[in-house]
Design a protein around this motif. Structure first.
Motif, mmCIF file in Angstrom:
data_model
loop_
_atom_site.group_PDB
_atom_site.id
_atom_site.type_symbol
_atom_site.label_atom_id
_atom_site.label_comp_id
_atom_site.label_asym_id
_atom_site.label_seq_id
_atom_site.Cartn_x
_atom_site.Cartn_y
_atom_site.Cartn_z
ATOM 1 N N LEU B 84 0.876 -1.129 -0.042
ATOM 2 C CA LEU B 84 -0.066 0.061 0.224
ATOM 3 C C LEU B 84 0.830 1.265 -0.153
ATOM 4 C CD1 LEU B 84 -2.961 1.113 0.430
ATOM 5 C CD2 LEU B 84 -2.640 0.781 2.689
ATOM 6 N N THR B 85 0.822 1.787 -0.937
ATOM 7 C CA THR B 85 1.950 3.159 -1.120
ATOM 8 C C THR B 85 1.227 4.323 -1.987
ATOM 9 O OG1 THR B 85 4.046 3.805 -1.709
ATOM 10 C CG2 THR B 85 3.163 2.209 -3.268
ATOM 11 N N LEU B 95 -2.851 6.255 14.464
ATOM 12 C CA LEU B 95 -4.493 6.292 14.028
ATOM 13 C C LEU B 95 -4.524 6.373 12.703
ATOM 14 C CD1 LEU B 95 -6.955 6.626 15.834
ATOM 15 C CD2 LEU B 95 -7.027 8.717 15.100
ATOM 16 N N ALA B 96 -3.721 7.412 12.030
ATOM 17 C CA ALA B 96 -3.836 7.038 10.393
ATOM 18 C C ALA B 96 -3.371 5.873 9.591
ATOM 19 C CB ALA B 96 -3.006 8.379 9.887
ATOM 20 N N THR B 97 -2.214 5.124 10.353
ATOM 21 C CA THR B 97 -1.857 4.061 9.712
ATOM 22 C C THR B 97 -3.127 2.838 10.012
ATOM 23 O OG1 THR B 97 0.530 4.610 10.490
ATOM 24 C CG2 THR B 97 0.066 2.455 9.874
ATOM 25 N N SER B 98 -3.567 2.775 11.165
ATOM 26 C CA SER B 98 -4.397 1.656 11.250
ATOM 27 C C SER B 98 -5.683 1.878 10.330
ATOM 28 C CB SER B 98 -5.020 1.611 12.667
ATOM 29 O OG SER B 98 -5.485 2.553 12.907
ATOM 30 N N PHE B 99 -5.738 3.119 9.894
ATOM 31 C CA PHE B 99 -7.094 3.613 9.037
ATOM 32 C C PHE B 99 -6.842 3.234 7.456
ATOM 33 C CE2 PHE B 99 -8.618 6.271 5.554
ATOM 34 C CZ PHE B 99 -10.035 6.299 5.986
ATOM 35 N N ALA B 100 -5.651 3.556 7.249
ATOM 36 C CA ALA B 100 -4.987 2.947 5.838
ATOM 37 C C ALA B 100 -4.931 1.444 5.911
ATOM 38 C CB ALA B 100 -3.627 3.633 5.286
ATOM 39 N N LEU B 101 -4.511 0.844 6.504
ATOM 40 C CA LEU B 101 -4.518 -0.573 6.655
ATOM 41 C C LEU B 101 -5.542 -1.391 6.873
ATOM 42 C CD1 LEU B 101 -1.074 -1.174 8.876
ATOM 43 C CD2 LEU B 101 -1.220 -1.409 6.647
ATOM 44 N N SER B 102 -6.486 -0.922 7.468
ATOM 45 C CA SER B 102 -7.815 -1.439 7.739
ATOM 46 C C SER B 102 -8.502 -1.384 6.241
ATOM 47 C CB SER B 102 -8.750 -0.676 8.595
ATOM 48 O OG SER B 102 -8.100 -0.654 9.906
ATOM 49 N N ALA B 103 -8.453 -0.088 5.345
ATOM 50 C CA ALA B 103 -9.055 -0.099 4.268
ATOM 51 C C ALA B 103 -8.406 -1.202 3.383
ATOM 52 C CB ALA B 103 -9.096 1.314 3.660
ATOM 53 N N ALA B 104 -7.053 -1.404 3.368
ATOM 54 C CA ALA B 104 -6.413 -2.242 2.597
ATOM 55 C C ALA B 104 -6.859 -3.630 3.155
ATOM 56 C CB ALA B 104 -4.781 -2.290 2.640
ATOM 57 N N LEU B 105 -7.222 -3.916 4.124
ATOM 58 C CA LEU B 105 -7.677 -5.395 4.704
ATOM 59 C C LEU B 105 -8.838 -5.610 4.036
ATOM 60 C CD1 LEU B 105 -5.969 -5.280 8.222
ATOM 61 C CD2 LEU B 105 -5.393 -6.969 6.561
ATOM 62 N N ALA B 215 -7.296 1.295 -2.932
ATOM 63 C CA ALA B 215 -7.359 0.482 -1.507
ATOM 64 C C ALA B 215 -8.748 0.791 -1.175
ATOM 65 C CB ALA B 215 -6.354 0.714 -0.623
ATOM 66 N N GLY B 216 -9.562 1.867 -2.057
ATOM 67 C CA GLY B 216 -10.843 1.996 -1.772
ATOM 68 C C GLY B 216 -10.899 3.122 -0.849
ATOM 69 N N ILE B 217 -9.832 3.931 -0.360
ATOM 70 C CA ILE B 217 -10.010 5.190 0.444
ATOM 71 C C ILE B 217 -10.551 6.269 -0.358
ATOM 72 C CG2 ILE B 217 -8.556 6.519 2.138
ATOM 73 C CD1 ILE B 217 -6.628 4.313 2.316
ATOM 74 N N GLU B 218 -11.442 6.670 0.017
ATOM 75 C CA GLU B 218 -12.176 8.040 -0.480
ATOM 76 C C GLU B 218 -11.653 9.255 0.147
ATOM 77 O OE1 GLU B 218 -16.004 6.972 -0.928
ATOM 78 O OE2 GLU B 218 -15.230 5.355 -2.540
ATOM 79 N N ASP B 219 -11.459 9.189 1.672
ATOM 80 C CA ASP B 219 -11.305 10.226 2.069
ATOM 81 C C ASP B 219 -9.858 10.400 2.724
ATOM 82 O OD1 ASP B 219 -11.243 12.639 3.711
ATOM 83 O OD2 ASP B 219 -12.580 11.840 5.168
#
Ligand SMILES: Cc1cc2nc3c(=O)[nH]c(=O)nc-3n(C[C@H](O)[C@H](O)[C@H](O)COP(=O)(O)OP(=O)(O)OC[C@H]3O[C@@H](n4cnc5c(N)ncnc54)[C@H](O)[C@@H]3O)c2cc1C
Ligand SMILES: Nc1ncnc2c1ncn2[C@@H]1O[C@H](COP(=O)(O)O)[C@@H](O)[C@H]1O
Lengths: 368, 283
Positions: B84-85, B95-105, B215-219
């Motif tokens: 994920l890059t 907090l931001a890391t877990s947000f991004a990783l959750s989206a990728a998961l 990864a489906g992150i819109e925001d």
């Protein structure tokens, strides 16, 4: 990427762009400490945090509250009494049979609920297995900032929490703020902060808080609890005297010399990390950044070079004594007393000399 | 079963040096490694895959060069790697890391099959916060079991896992439902060396690479510096102690040196003697 963060040069710019705290957080007030209790025993890190929390609360001119979770019964009341003795003005209590033993889900629900209801500005937890497991969940639910493993806590001129922690394996320190969110959360490792004086008989208010928790709703079940055998229970972090050995001892057999000295001194023994990695000594004896932080009155380090990762775990000791063959070893930069000699030959002599000196019938001692 | 292991590429902090004048980290030439704690989680995932069948996906968020760590994980035996890059992730706190990783998961689950267990490391050696795992668990509503010293059983059919978790003064034996987020304790297993065929496969393997959008992150305001409630205000070197250790002179024999050292100790800290007498008599 994320690892680029702490590398920012001193005086990073975002903090100076501080906006006003959003309206919805303005009524967050008071300093809270999560009082960690397992099987009726309050973890001493909670008292250390109450000591720090007291200072923060006084600087902010607010109250210091403990938060105690547990099964209904005497344990919760006792924990509150202890929290008052160590500086809390009040304690929020949540009593429920489901909270008898730690599980993430009910604990994080309960703590989150009381935070949302009573709105602290600062929330401190111990960086223990329990505290770290809990803090991350609560901070994520509240979408607020959490600074882990702090070694120093302060409030700055505009009343924000300045949380300082080691970074990059202890080679640097960084000060972190949670500017626009509340509560500002931080954890601190056991022994990173000094233990405050206990004030017997000091009193406070108990504020019960009800949370609807039912065993049926909780997915994780505790099948059993296997207590550590007594021999496994090291009191290393809280010992007054610690003797430790490092790679300078050269073999696992020679480590016995450290244990012998420790036993004569009534001390706990510890070691540097390579000894754990080699399987010579169990990991709960490791001292340093990735092991235990200690704060003894006297620390004797034999054959330990004093790498930064080791140093950060021992700097709280009142007196550090180093035994190392290399007069340029980094340990002499922070030890108070040193002797440049072969620890393998020296330790037996030191053990014997202490034995004589400390024996109740010692002539030396009567004379001295 | 599908196990996903979150790994982080970290600088080998044993080799980090700090610039004496500017107090910044000198990164040039510092080698990177897979966060050592993540390897115990990777090993545990591989073991259970070998035992009960299924796949192991490794996931990292980092700069493009973090692909090296993923490839290393493939050589150890992982089946698939996701990177994920995106520049939006720069400066992420936990907090931001877990947000991004959750989206990728989530996307991994949708694309490659439902995830049964997300493994994270106990902590990283650079961030050292131990928060990203719990953050992921909360966001994805996974049962969270940290500091696991051993997994006793993974029951795919029943959808449960039984394991031992280190707690203060003992070990909790727990049973929970899948999906779960688990972090393994160091030393809970012995990390394998990869096999030759894994190494060959890894060299050719494609690394799935996703941007924030993919990864489906819109925001993206939830990512990187902007999505991080914590702000690093100051980085500085610990202040050196003013004086070096007072050296005790070595005597003619170890016994003499020992006497001299004890004298020096009691002189420097007179109260220590009384403390030691008290302690020593108690042993
Ligand atoms: C991420 C990370 C985390 C770490 N965490 C920790 C941690 O928590 N704790 C920790 O301790 N380390 C930790 N380390 C390792 C640390 O960097 C050092 O490698 C380690 O502390 C060195 O251990 P040592 O001093 O025993 O061994 P060495 O560095 O090998 O030093 C041995 C010392 O013994 C001296 N010596 C040799 N022979 C004798 C003799 N006969 N008598 C007396 N002295 C002798 C030598 O002069 C030398 O100074 C960590 C490293 C990393 C990368
Ligand atoms: N950038 C990242 N990419 C993938 N996994 C990560 C990342 N950062 C943290 N993790 C995972 O979260 C764990 C805890 O990290 P930390 O909270 O930084 O101590 C690590 O051991 C990894 O498993």
């Amino acid at each position: 990427m994320s690892d680029a963060k702490p590398a920012a040069p001193a005086g990073g710019s975002r903090a100076t762009m501080k906006k006003e705290l959003p309206e919805r957080f303005r009524n967050h007030k008071h300093v809270w400490v999560f009082v960690e209790m397992e099987r009726g025993v309050v973890h001493p890190v909670s008292f250390e945090l109450l000591g720090e929390g007291r200072k923060l609360a006084d600087k902010l001119g607010v109250e210091l509250a403990g938060v105690v979770l547990g099964a209904p019964g005497a344990d919760v009341a006792n924990a509150c009494k202890e929290a008052f003795a160590y500086g809390a003005d009040l304690c929020y209590t949540i009593e429920n049979p489901v909270l008898a033993d730690y599980r993430n889900d009910p604990y994080s629900k309960a703590l989150t609920a009381v935070v949302e209801a009573h709105k602290p500005e600062i929330l401190l937890l111990g960086a223990t297995t329990l505290g770290r497991d809990l803090a991350g969940s609560v901070a994520t639910t509240l979408l607020t900032g959490l600074t882990a493993d702090c070694t120093e806590l302060n409030v700055d001129d505009d009343k924000s929490l300045a949380a300082t922690r080691p970074t990059f394996g202890g080679s640097l320190l960084c000060t972190i703020y949670t500017l626009n969110f509340r509560p500002q959360m931080a954890t601190a490792r056991p022994r990173a902060m000094a233990m405050p004086e206990r004030q017997e008989g000091r009193e406070g208010r108990i504020v019960p808080f009800a949370v609807d928790l039912r065993e049926d709703d909780i997915i994780t079940k505790i099948l059993s609890f296997i207590p550590d055998r007594d021999s496994n229970k090291t009191n290393l972090a809280f010992a007054d005297v610690v003797v430790a050995g490092g790679m300078g001892l050269q073999s696992p057999e020679n480590f016995q010399l450290v244990k012998n000295l420790a036993s004569v001194l009534g001390a706990e023994y510890g070691c540097s990390r390579p000894l754990v990695q080699k399987g010579w000594i169990s990991s709960d004896r490791q001292i340093g950044q990735t092991g235990k932080t200690i704060r003894p009155k006297i620390y004797i380090a034999a054959g330990i070079s004093g790498a930064i990762q080791h140093r950060v775990g021992v700097e709280g000791a009142d007196l550090i004594v180093a035994i190392n063959t290399d007069k340029n070893a980094p340990i002499y930069d922070f030890a108070h007393i040193g002797i440049v000699t072969d620890a393998i030959r020296f330790l037996p002599a030191l053990t014997e000399a202490f034995r004589k000196r400390l024996s109740p019938h010692s002539k030396d001692r009567l004379a001295g | 079963m599908h196990f996903v292991v979150c790994i982080k590429q970290v600088p080998d902090s044993a080799q980090i040096r700090v610039h004496p004048v500017t107090n910044t980290i000198m990164r040039q030439g510092v080698p990177t490694i897979i966060n050592p704690y993540d390897l115990f989680s990777l090993e545990e995932a591989l073991r259970w895959r070998d035992k009960v069948g299924g796949e192991v996906t490794v996931l990292t968020m980092g700069p493009p060069m973090a692909a090296d760590s993923l490839r290393k994980a493939l050589t150890i035996g992982a089946d698939r790697a996701v990177l994920l890059t995106d520049r939006f992730f720069a400066g992420s706190d936990t907090l931001a890391t877990s947000f991004a990783l959750s989206a990728a998961l989530k996307k991994i689950g949708d694309t490659f099959g439902k995830i049964d267990i997300v493994f994270c490391g106990k902590q990283t050696i650079d961030g050292d916060t131990a928060q990203v795992g719990p953050g992921i668990a909360k966001r994805l509503n996974l049962e969270q079991i940290t500091y696991v010293s051993g997994i006793n059983e993974v029951d795919g059919e029943g959808g449960t896992v039984t394991l031992e978790r280190r707690s203060e003064g003992g070990v909790q034996v727990l049973k929970t439902n899948l999906p779960a987020m688990i972090t393994m304790l160091e030393g809970s297993n012995v990390v394998r060396r990869g096999r030759i065929d894994d190494a060959l496969r890894a060299a050719r393997a494609e690394i799935v690479t996703w941007s924030a959008k993919e990864a489906g992150i819109e925001d993206v305001t939830m990512c990187g510096l902007r999505g991080s409630p914590t702000v690093v205000k100051k980085v500085f070197a610990p202040s050196p102690r003013a004086e070096k250790a007072a050296q005790v002179e070595v005597g003619a024999s170890p016994a003499e040196s020992a006497e001299a050292l004890i004298e020096a100790i009691f002189k420097k800290a007179p109260k220590i003697e009384a403390d030691l007498v008290k302690l020593a008599s108690g042993y």
